[in-house]
Design an enzyme around this catalytic site. Structure first.
Site, short mmCIF file in Angstrom:
data_model
loop_
_atom_site.label_atom_id
_atom_site.label_comp_id
_atom_site.label_asym_id
_atom_site.label_seq_id
_atom_site.Cartn_x
_atom_site.Cartn_y
_atom_site.Cartn_z
N LYS A 270 0.82 -1.20 0.00
CA LYS A 270 0.00 0.00 0.00
C LYS A 270 0.87 1.26 0.00
O LYS A 270 2.04 1.21 0.39
CB LYS A 270 -0.87 0.02 1.27
CG LYS A 270 -1.92 -1.07 1.35
CD LYS A 270 -2.63 -1.00 2.69
CE LYS A 270 -3.71 -2.07 2.82
NZ LYS A 270 -4.86 -1.81 1.94
N ARG A 344 -10.33 -11.68 1.92
CA ARG A 344 -11.15 -12.75 1.36
C ARG A 344 -10.40 -14.08 1.37
O ARG A 344 -11.02 -15.15 1.41
CB ARG A 344 -11.61 -12.36 -0.04
CG ARG A 344 -10.50 -12.23 -1.07
CD ARG A 344 -10.89 -11.37 -2.27
NE ARG A 344 -10.95 -9.97 -1.92
CZ ARG A 344 -11.32 -9.01 -2.77
NH1 ARG A 344 -11.64 -9.31 -4.03
NH2 ARG A 344 -11.37 -7.75 -2.39
#
Length: 486
Positions: A270, A344
């Site tokens: 990020k 996920r």
């Protein structure tokens, strides 16, 4: 905080002893039967231009004539539950940090049907008013002196008030646990720490708790979960906690929480700006643990299983790479196109694990996608459900708790972008509809039971000057679990 109730007629408020008397009034006219002394002071404040019977208005009168309390706080409110909560919060803001240790609160002019919920929200507003993070900040302001609140209630309201007080205290305790876990720095709130918190809950509330280490996780075949943990020196933990309030034959409600205790993005790293807030990426785990505490305190006749998959997502020579293919517990293979879509990857194995409980319903909770923040901001959590009845139950729970969510679609067309040439499914699709495609990925692993998904990326914490965990959606989840009692 010590909460008590005292039977007190609406026309005898001025005689109540407390450091501050708080009167919250619904409507744009003086409530009928209001204490004459208080009513007179309200009229005087209106004449002076210091106050209006208009939602959002609040004023403090010091040593008001004829009132035993040293301070009288007047707050005007709309007639809704949300307006009532806001008015109570504004009123308590007037006494916070002013040497008030005991406040007496009267809620007047509201519909009787709102009493139970309004009392619950009053408790939550009071806890919110005094919360200060200090675990790793010795210089934090001293604890608020507001230690005791007396709710002034009529005899006819006693039952509803007691129910609201009990639920409010339990939800507040659950929110406090979730909030504190989220606010702790990631070098403290590690996967191991979350496991320790679950064990502590087990000891204090008589719950069955199992915390699995990496070897145990490997034996389960959770290749997707473990792929995320590979890049970190912190060991992963898989937590299973059980509250058993009903017969063993009754199918449980299962809550699954995403426990990424720090998310660097992995190899798909990020940007540096704001990365410190990625300690909040375990907000789903914190909220299901908080809900477990609330439910265990309320003791409803239901079975509840809480599952947390906890690890860090870090870059290293061992970390999973874009293009890697991993095998999930379900046997489905996953092509990892972006290592920053890691939530996920841990949830899919947890959802497969949930099958063994033959659940009545499974709801997973995760700070899953920035796309959900773009769609809904910080007001409502994103909600997905496999059937309309479940969606309605989650929505109703959110409205009752003032912790709202909004249903988003699960059309099969959204799954097209998850197709892969090299695995059964890819972990990301395109940018469009990112929260939906993430939900479609999870749905593949939740086909054997009723399933709901809450994307709390926009609601689990706040940034800026108010930076910190919110404890959401503990309120929504607690109300939902209670709604499932049969």
């Amino acid at each position: 905080m010590d909460f008590r109730t005292l039977s007190a007629s609406q026309d005898a408020l001025a005689s109540q002893t407390a450091d501050a008397l708080v009167v919250v009034m619904a409507g744009d006219t003086l409530p009928a039967g209001l204490d004459k002394t208080v009513a007179g002071l309200v009229k005087d404040a209106i004449k002076l231009g210091d106050f209006e019977l208009k939602a959002g208005q609040v004023v403090t009168l010091t040593r008001p004539a004829g009132v035993k309390a040293a301070r009288l706080v007047l707050a005007a409110s709309g007639s809704s539950l949300k307006a009532g909560r806001a008015a109570v919060a504004a009123a308590l803001g007037q006494v916070k940090g002013r040497g008030v240790s005991h406040a007496a609160i009267a809620l007047v002019g509201f519909e009787a049907s709102l009493t139970e919920s309004l009392v619950e929200q009053t408790v939550l507003a009071a806890h919110e008013a005094v919360y200060v993070y200090r675990a790793t900040k010795p210089s934090a302001p001293a604890a608020s002196k507001l230690e005791k609140i007396t709710l002034l209630v009529g005899k006819d309201d006693a039952k509803a008030v007691k129910a609201g007080l009990t639920r409010g205290q339990a939800v507040a305790n659950g929110i406090a646990l979730a909030r504190e876990c989220a606010n702790l720095p990631p070098n403290v709130a590690t996967p191991t720490y979350l496991g320790e918190q679950a064990k502590a809950l087990g000891r204090s509330h008589g719950l069955k708790v199992e915390v699995m280490d990496q070897k145990a996780i490997e034996k389960l075949g959770m290749g997707s979960f473990l792929s995320v943990a590979k890049g970190s020196a912190e060991a992963p933990r898989f937590i299973v906690a059980r509250y058993e309030g009903a017969a063993k034959t009754q199918a449980p409600v299962v809550l699954v929480g995403k426990g990424i205790t720090f998310d660097s993005g992995g190899i798909s790293i990020k940007p540096g700006a704001g990365m410190d807030e990625m300690k909040f990426d375990m907000g789903g785990a914190a909220s299901v643990l908080g809900t477990l505490r609330a439910v265990a305190e309320l003791k409803p006749k239901i079975n509840l299983v809480v599952i947390v998959a906890a690890c860090e997502n870090m870059p290293s020579g061992n970390a999973v790479k874009p293009g890697d293919v991993v095998t999930s517990m379900s046997g489905q293979t996953i092509e990892i196109l972006n290592t920053d879509a890691e939530g996920r990857l841990i949830l899919c194995d947890a959802l497969t694990y949930a099958e063994r409980f033959k659940p009545a319903v499974v709801v997973d909770v995760a700070t899953l996608t920035g796309a959900c923040v773009i769609a809904l901001g910080g007001v409502r959590s994103g909600m997905y459900a496999s059937d309309d009845e479940l969606a309605a139950s989650l929505s109703a729970a959110g409205e009752a708790a003032l912790d709202p969510c909004w249903r988003l679609p699960l059309d099969d067309d959204y799954a097209e972008g998850l197709k892969s040439n090299f695995a059964d499914v890819a972990n990301v699709a395109g940018r469009e509809g990112g929260s939906i495609t993430a939900a479609k990925f999870l749905q593949r692993f939740a086909s054997k039971y009723r399933w709901g998904h809450l994307d709390i990326a926009g609601t689990a914490w706040k940034g800026g000057a108010a930076k910190g965990g919110t404890g959401r959606p503990v309120g929504l989840l607690t109300h939902f679990v209670l709604s499932q009692v049969r």
